[in-house]
Design a protein around this motif. Structure first.
Motif, PDB file in Angstrom:
ATOM      1  N   GLY A  64       0.793  -1.222   0.000  1.00 34.95           N
ATOM      2  CA  GLY A  64       0.000   0.000   0.000  1.00 34.95           C
ATOM      3  C   GLY A  64       0.826   1.273   0.000  1.00 34.95           C
ATOM      4  N   GLU A  65       2.134   1.159   0.230  1.00 38.52           N
ATOM      5  CA  GLU A  65       2.984   2.343   0.187  1.00 38.52           C
ATOM      6  C   GLU A  65       2.887   2.952  -1.207  1.00 38.52           C
ATOM      7  OE1 GLU A  65       7.624   3.698   0.918  1.00 38.52           O
ATOM      8  OE2 GLU A  65       7.114   1.567   0.933  1.00 38.52           O
ATOM      9  N   TRP A  66       2.902   4.272  -1.294  1.00 41.11           N
ATOM     10  CA  TRP A  66       2.712   4.909  -2.588  1.00 41.11           C
ATOM     11  C   TRP A  66       3.456   6.232  -2.688  1.00 41.11           C
ATOM     12  CZ3 TRP A  66       0.236   9.679  -2.692  1.00 41.11           C
ATOM     13  CH2 TRP A  66      -0.446  10.040  -1.524  1.00 41.11           C
ATOM     14  N   MET A 100      -3.899   1.171  -0.634  1.00 43.91           N
ATOM     15  CA  MET A 100      -3.312   2.513  -0.586  1.00 43.91           C
ATOM     16  C   MET A 100      -3.971   3.337   0.515  1.00 43.91           C
ATOM     17  SD  MET A 100      -3.295   5.210  -3.708  1.00 43.91           S
ATOM     18  CE  MET A 100      -3.017   6.940  -3.444  1.00 43.91           C
ATOM     19  N   ARG A 101      -5.280   3.280   0.593  1.00 47.21           N
ATOM     20  CA  ARG A 101      -6.003   4.005   1.634  1.00 47.21           C
ATOM     21  C   ARG A 101      -5.645   3.471   3.021  1.00 47.21           C
ATOM     22  NH1 ARG A 101      -9.588   2.510  -1.502  1.00 47.21           N
ATOM     23  NH2 ARG A 101     -10.912   3.495  -2.876  1.00 47.21           N
ATOM     24  N   ASP A 102      -5.532   2.133   3.130  1.00 49.75           N
ATOM     25  CA  ASP A 102      -5.181   1.511   4.404  1.00 49.75           C
ATOM     26  C   ASP A 102      -3.789   1.938   4.853  1.00 49.75           C
ATOM     27  OD1 ASP A 102      -7.637   0.241   4.305  1.00 49.75           O
ATOM     28  OD2 ASP A 102      -6.801  -1.676   3.624  1.00 49.75           O
ATOM     29  N   TRP A 103      -2.832   1.955   3.937  1.00 51.82           N
ATOM     30  CA  TRP A 103      -1.467   2.359   4.258  1.00 51.82           C
ATOM     31  C   TRP A 103      -1.441   3.808   4.741  1.00 51.82           C
ATOM     32  CZ3 TRP A 103       2.154   5.950   2.740  1.00 51.82           C
ATOM     33  CH2 TRP A 103       3.468   5.702   3.121  1.00 51.82           C
ATOM     34  N   THR A 104      -2.173   4.674   4.042  1.00 53.66           N
ATOM     35  CA  THR A 104      -2.228   6.084   4.414  1.00 53.66           C
ATOM     36  C   THR A 104      -2.841   6.247   5.804  1.00 53.66           C
ATOM     37  OG1 THR A 104      -2.394   6.734   2.092  1.00 53.66           O
ATOM     38  CG2 THR A 104      -3.095   8.361   3.722  1.00 53.66           C
ATOM     39  N   ARG A 106      -2.935   4.012   8.258  1.00 57.46           N
ATOM     40  CA  ARG A 106      -1.992   3.487   9.265  1.00 57.46           C
ATOM     41  C   ARG A 106      -0.889   4.491   9.561  1.00 57.46           C
ATOM     42  NH1 ARG A 106      -2.149  -1.189   6.130  1.00 57.46           N
ATOM     43  NH2 ARG A 106      -0.111  -0.683   5.251  1.00 57.46           N
ATOM     44  N   ASN A 107      -0.359   5.098   8.521  1.00 56.34           N
ATOM     45  CA  ASN A 107       0.741   6.030   8.711  1.00 56.34           C
ATOM     46  C   ASN A 107       0.297   7.368   9.270  1.00 56.34           C
ATOM     47  OD1 ASN A 107       3.259   4.688   7.874  1.00 56.34           O
ATOM     48  ND2 ASN A 107       1.995   4.242   6.099  1.00 56.34           N
ATOM     49  N   LYS A 108      -0.920   7.762   9.016  1.00 58.06           N
ATOM     50  CA  LYS A 108      -1.471   8.985   9.583  1.00 58.06           C
ATOM     51  C   LYS A 108      -1.609   8.829  11.092  1.00 58.06           C
ATOM     52  CE  LYS A 108      -4.409  11.745   7.071  1.00 58.06           C
ATOM     53  NZ  LYS A 108      -5.681  12.039   6.418  1.00 58.06           N
ATOM     54  N   ARG A 109      -2.098   7.675  11.535  1.00 56.55           N
ATOM     55  CA  ARG A 109      -2.241   7.415  12.977  1.00 56.55           C
ATOM     56  C   ARG A 109      -0.877   7.384  13.651  1.00 56.55           C
ATOM     57  NH1 ARG A 109      -6.732   3.534  11.811  1.00 56.55           N
ATOM     58  NH2 ARG A 109      -5.079   2.143  11.190  1.00 56.55           N
ATOM     59  N   GLY A 110       0.107   6.825  12.986  1.00 53.87           N
ATOM     60  CA  GLY A 110       1.440   6.714  13.557  1.00 53.87           C
ATOM     61  C   GLY A 110       2.125   8.053  13.721  1.00 53.87           C
ATOM     62  N   LEU A 111       1.720   9.054  12.937  1.00 51.74           N
ATOM     63  CA  LEU A 111       2.336  10.365  13.003  1.00 51.74           C
ATOM     64  C   LEU A 111       1.654  11.300  13.986  1.00 51.74           C
ATOM     65  CD1 LEU A 111       2.958  10.990   9.199  1.00 51.74           C
ATOM     66  CD2 LEU A 111       4.635  10.334  10.912  1.00 51.74           C
ATOM     67  N   SER A 112       0.447  10.972  14.420  1.00 56.52           N
ATOM     68  CA  SER A 112      -0.269  11.890  15.312  1.00 56.52           C
ATOM     69  C   SER A 112       0.368  11.891  16.706  1.00 56.52           C
ATOM     70  CB  SER A 112      -1.749  11.519  15.390  1.00 56.52           C
ATOM     71  OG  SER A 112      -1.882  10.254  16.009  1.00 56.52           O
ATOM     72  N   MET A 113       0.308  13.028  17.372  1.00 55.08           N
ATOM     73  CA  MET A 113       0.915  13.199  18.692  1.00 55.08           C
ATOM     74  C   MET A 113      -0.163  13.206  19.780  1.00 55.08           C
ATOM     75  SD  MET A 113       4.052  13.437  18.053  1.00 55.08           S
ATOM     76  CE  MET A 113       5.446  14.508  18.091  1.00 55.08           C
ATOM     77  N   ASP A 114      -0.947  12.157  19.879  1.00 55.62           N
ATOM     78  CA  ASP A 114      -2.051  12.114  20.864  1.00 55.62           C
ATOM     79  C   ASP A 114      -1.533  12.122  22.258  1.00 55.62           C
ATOM     80  OD1 ASP A 114      -4.721  10.951  19.177  1.00 55.62           O
ATOM     81  OD2 ASP A 114      -2.752  10.787  18.297  1.00 55.62           O
TER      82      ASP A 114
END
Length: 114
Positions: A64-66, A100-104, A106-114
């Motif tokens: 899914g990486e793009w 592609m949507r799944d990868w995006t 996953r990576n969006k959640r990993g970047l958030s600073m909750d």
């Protein structure tokens, strides 16, 4: 002065030119090729020219990486894909792959600073 002149539409409608875009460079095509050669199962999805950008291609790997880069025209990316034996699809017909949507996501959640 007509409404077309006021909004700069005559300039924007010049054949083959988009208004806010830069031209496709060799580095754009090289980035797509390098991505495809360094990942498994890459497929290309051609996006149409818009008012702001030239024709672009999205290369999507099996996981899914793009990446998205300008490609100039659909013919250019078809030729590149043919040389590296990768499939090419029209995104307006087939849409983007779910991976592609799944990868995006996953990576969006990993970047958030909750």
């Amino acid at each position: 002065m007509g409404w077309r002149d006021r909004f700069g539409l005559r300039k924007a409608n010049r054949k083959g030119k988009t208004r806010f875009d830069r031209v496709t460079e060799d580095s754009d095509i090289k980035a797509l090729i390098e991505f495809a050669k360094s990942r498994v199962g890459v497929e290309f999805f051609v996006e149409p020219e818009t008012f702001a950008t030239q024709t672009t291609a999205v290369a999507v790997a099996t996981d899914g990486e793009w990446i998205r880069r300008r490609c100039g025209s659909p013919d250019v990316i078809r030729k590149v894909a043919g040389k590296i034996s990768a499939p090419v699809y029209d995104v307006q017909i087939v849409g983007y792959p779910q991976r592609m949507r799944d990868w995006t996501a996953r990576n969006k959640r990993g970047l958030s600073m909750d």
